[in-house]
Design a protein around this motif. Structure first.
Motif, mmCIF file in Angstrom:
data_model
loop_
_atom_site.group_PDB
_atom_site.id
_atom_site.type_symbol
_atom_site.label_atom_id
_atom_site.label_comp_id
_atom_site.label_asym_id
_atom_site.label_seq_id
_atom_site.Cartn_x
_atom_site.Cartn_y
_atom_site.Cartn_z
ATOM 1 N N ALA A 153 23.123 -54.042 68.458
ATOM 2 C CA ALA A 153 23.885 -54.907 67.544
ATOM 3 C C ALA A 153 24.392 -56.115 68.333
ATOM 4 O O ALA A 153 24.948 -55.949 69.418
ATOM 5 N N THR A 196 26.376 -60.036 68.653
ATOM 6 C CA THR A 196 27.397 -60.909 68.073
ATOM 7 C C THR A 196 26.798 -62.245 67.669
ATOM 8 O O THR A 196 27.435 -63.036 66.997
ATOM 9 N N TYR A 245 28.392 -48.017 63.282
ATOM 10 C CA TYR A 245 28.722 -48.112 64.696
ATOM 11 C C TYR A 245 27.799 -49.089 65.404
ATOM 12 O O TYR A 245 26.651 -48.744 65.710
ATOM 13 N N PRO A 246 28.275 -50.316 65.663
ATOM 14 C CA PRO A 246 27.453 -51.210 66.495
ATOM 15 C C PRO A 246 27.464 -50.701 67.940
ATOM 16 O O PRO A 246 28.519 -50.293 68.436
ATOM 17 N N ASN A 267 26.751 -51.966 71.668
ATOM 18 C CA ASN A 267 26.576 -53.194 72.438
ATOM 19 C C ASN A 267 27.252 -52.970 73.778
ATOM 20 O O ASN A 267 28.397 -52.525 73.826
ATOM 21 N N GLU A 285 33.555 -55.641 69.729
ATOM 22 C CA GLU A 285 33.495 -55.635 68.282
ATOM 23 C C GLU A 285 32.306 -56.492 67.843
ATOM 24 O O GLU A 285 31.996 -57.496 68.447
ATOM 25 N N VAL A 286 31.595 -56.033 66.804
ATOM 26 C CA VAL A 286 30.507 -56.849 66.241
ATOM 27 C C VAL A 286 30.674 -56.891 64.728
ATOM 28 O O VAL A 286 30.807 -55.840 64.080
ATOM 29 N N ALA A 333 32.699 -51.802 68.401
ATOM 30 C CA ALA A 333 31.416 -51.520 69.052
ATOM 31 C C ALA A 333 31.612 -50.541 70.212
ATOM 32 O O ALA A 333 32.716 -50.403 70.751
#
Lengths: 460, 230
Positions: A16, A18, A41-42, A44, A49-50, A55
């Motif tokens: 995932a 950004t 659930y990203p 990374n 956070e995404v 994340a």
């Protein structure tokens, strides 16, 4: 097991991003934009956070269960991601990354490693080199996708053309009432047999339409496709049927083509409807998903252009459709809208009546009467992209008439001005199959008739 | 001999090609009507078997090393009496030995002249992906030049067999053309199903040729057959 792909309760997107231009961001956004209401659930390695979701550096760090993992990272990192999924207990994985069997060399080895991890841990893998699923419930493709219909058609494909180009066309232009579009890429594990088995039993799915470059497991395919096709129409386009096609298939999704004759035998034996072109897998699906199954092959042609009659007759005959005489009762009903010196016949020529009464009034007699005729099983309506056709769109005349009779009607639109033609395609085309050539329209109808006759013979 | 014994014998002899007699024994065991074909190890036995089967007869060289029997001068047809049979035997031996000096020859096969019918070919091949596949076609130029054949993925049922036969472009020939007696289509369908059942149940077969099959209006007979093991 397949439920985890189509109706997961939680999904992780491994890769995932950004960056809204990256596939890993679009996939996440598509899931957010779908009706999916479970946990997202990203994954990374750096971002906290995404797209507003917390994340995690690895799928192993996710606090809850993960039903489905979508992997969109470079191929060389996918093996590690699969191992992480195994450690986490993920049982369904879609690998969208490219660079596997389809590129040969190291890609083949990488794919083998993926399969080994999957087999060892009881993980089902869709892909690699695919776009996964497009549906209202969840969309995992890396092409932006919103407002997917909740229809009755499932499209299955191996190629990006179907998954990307056709999906956008269908979803954005609302040309086909799809329920799901599945792109299964290299089919390292999940293949057409799994999907035919699943959608054959899925009550939401009424029509399955499929494009394959290779058949993964021929012996089981014949059994499974036969079972699915006995329950609902399965439309099938097989690429790689000629030498040239086979070579293209090898360099494309890393698959081998089967011998033409044997594949054709298999299609015939399964009772699948054979399509010869990409447009046909959509066109046939449109006809099968919107029109009732006819009991026979006797067709009435109702046409705004009288001169097409001869050509239509030839095309119908070539496709096994009959154009019988109308019953005396039907002829009687049509007499008033025909000029005195021209007895009503099949094809039903509308021009005189259009001038006299306008197209709406004309169709109320001339389309309804043949559909009422017990000697007619289906109708082809030929319209023109002219201003006089527009009231028919506004009043939904064709939809209203066809709704009264359990007989299929397809529309061919031959000539006219783009502004009107486009309106017919767009507005009438949402509800009914509209074709820009008689040949493709009649062919699609002939497939429906053939299937209908077969279906009624089998099921009484 | 049952099918397993026939196959085992061939494998022990490190052969993948069955003789015509072995192939017909196997196909007969599978329920297919093959012309009565027997092995004669010498001239006297050839004459005796001919008397038993009834004239006219056909003699063919029987050797696992000779697959193209006609090319080796190994086939004589329409032999009407003992003298013709004995003469044919000598001729076959002479030309077969000339054509294939190293061939091991077990004798000749003796069979009756089959009642003529519409020439059909049936067969089976093993596809890497679909497994065993059966084939149907009209014999002669139809198969050789026009490749007018259809396939069915094993197992097939009678309905599949009917569709296979209906798919042949020259199918009108089967319904009687210019005074030719029509073929018993239902019987041919049953033959295809039996062939399919046979290869479905019997592992180890790579290819089968039943060519020609003579189709009559009351059945059909396999006139020549070849089975190749994996």
């Amino acid at each position: 097991m397949m439920e985890l792909f189509f109706k997961p309760k939680s999904v992780a997107v491994i890769g995932a991003s950004t960056n809204p231009k990256k596939d890993g961001n679009i996939i996440l956004q598509n899931i957010i934009d779908s009706d999916f209401s479970g946990d997202i659930y990203p994954i990374n390695p750096t971002a906290p956070e995404v797209s507003g979701y917390k994340a995690y550096p690895s799928v192993k760090d996710v606090p809850g269960n993960v039903d489905l993992a979508v992997i969109i990272i470079p191929a060389k990192f996918c093996v590690q991601a699969m191992e992480d999924c195994a450690a986490k207990g993920v049982k369904a994985v879609i690998i969208e990354a490219m660079g596997f069997a389809e590129v040969g060399g190291d890609g083949i080895e990488l794919q083998k490693k993926i399969v080994a991890i999957a087999e060892e841990n009881g993980i089902r893998v869709m892909g690699p080199n695919c776009t996964g699923i497009v549906s209202r419930d969840i969309a995992t493709t890396f092409f932006p996708m919103k407002n997917v219909p909740k229809g009755n058609v499932v499209l299955i494909g191996q190629s990006g053309l179907l998954a990307a180009g056709m999906a956008s066309d269908i979803v954005v232009n609302q040309t086909l009432n799809v329920n799901k579009i599945c792109s299964i890429g290299n089919k390292c594990d999940v293949n057409e047999n799994d999907l035919l088995d699943y959608f054959g039993d899925d009550p939401e799915t009424e029509v399955i339409s499929m494009y394959l470059e290779s058949i993964a497991d021929g012996r089981n395919f014949v059994k499974i496709a036969k079972r699915a096709a006995a329950k609902k129409p399965v439309i099938f386009l097989k690429g790689g049927r000629t030498e040239a096609g086979a070579k293209a298939a090898m360099s494309h999704t890393g698959s081998m083509a089967s011998d033409t004759k044997i594949v054709e035998a298999a299609i015939r034996q399964t009772g699948c409807v054979k399509a010869d072109d990409f447009t046909e897998i959509k066109d046939f699906a449109k006809v099968f998903s919107t029109q009732p199954l006819p009991n026979g092959n006797r067709v009435a042609i109702v046409t705004a252009a009288g001169s097409v009659g001869v050509v239509v007759s030839d095309i119908c005959a070539e496709h096994g459709l009959e154009m019988p005489k109308l019953s005396p009762h039907t002829v009687e009903k049509l007499k008033d809208v025909f000029p005195p010196n021209m007895p009503p016949a099949n094809p039903v020529d509308l021009w005189y009546s259009i001038e006299k009464l306008g197209l709406v009034k004309t169709l109320e007699t001339t389309l309804a009467a043949p559909l009422e005729d017990p000697g007619i099983d289906a109708a082809v309506l030929i319209l023109a992209g002219m201003k006089y056709t527009m009231p028919v769109l506004d009043e939904k005349t064709v939809q209203k008439i066809t709704a009264q009779y359990k007989k299929p009607v397809i529309v061919c639109m031959l000539v006219g001005y783009n502004e009107y033609k486009n309106r017919i395609m767009e507005e009438l085309g949402r509800d009914l199959p509209v074709f820009t050539s008689i040949l493709s329209g009649v062919k699609a109808l002939s497939k429906l008739c053939e299937y209908g006759v077969r279906y009624h013979r089998k099921n009484g | 001999m049952n099918i397993e014994d026939i196959f085992n014998k061939a494998r022990e002899e490190k052969r993948t090609v069955l003789t015509e007699i072995e192939a017909k024994q196997a196909l007969t065991a599978a329920g297919l009507n093959c012309s009565d074909t027997r092995l004669a190890a010498d001239k006297a036995q050839a004459a005796a078997l001919s008397e038993e089967i009834g004239y006219p007869v056909v003699l063919k060289i029987s050797s696992v090393d000779i697959t193209h029997k006609s090319d080796a001068g190994g086939v004589k047809v329409n032999l009407k009496d003992k003298a013709e049979v004995e003469q044919a035997y000598d001729n076959i031996m002479k030309s077969a030995q000339a054509a294939c000096p190293d061939a091991q020859i077990e004798g000749v096969s003796v069979q009756g002249m089959a009642r003529p019918g519409i020439e059909i070919i049936m067969g089976m091949i093993r596809d890497a992906n679909f497994g065993p596949v059966v084939m149907f076609g009209l014999g002669g130029v139809f198969v050789e030049i026009l490749k007018d054949v259809s396939f069915g993925v094993v197992p097939i049922d009678k309905n599949d067999a009917a569709e296979m036969i209906a798919e042949i472009k020259g199918k009108k020939l089967l319904s009687g053309y210019r005074g030719q007696e029509p073929a018993d289509i239902s019987y041919l369908e049953d033959m295809l199903v039996k062939l399919s059942d046979f290869v479905d149940k019997t592992p180890g077969i790579a290819e089968i040729d039943m060519n020609p099959v003579f189709a009559w209006n009351d059945g059909a007979v396999v006139v020549d057959a070849r089975i190749i093991l994996e």
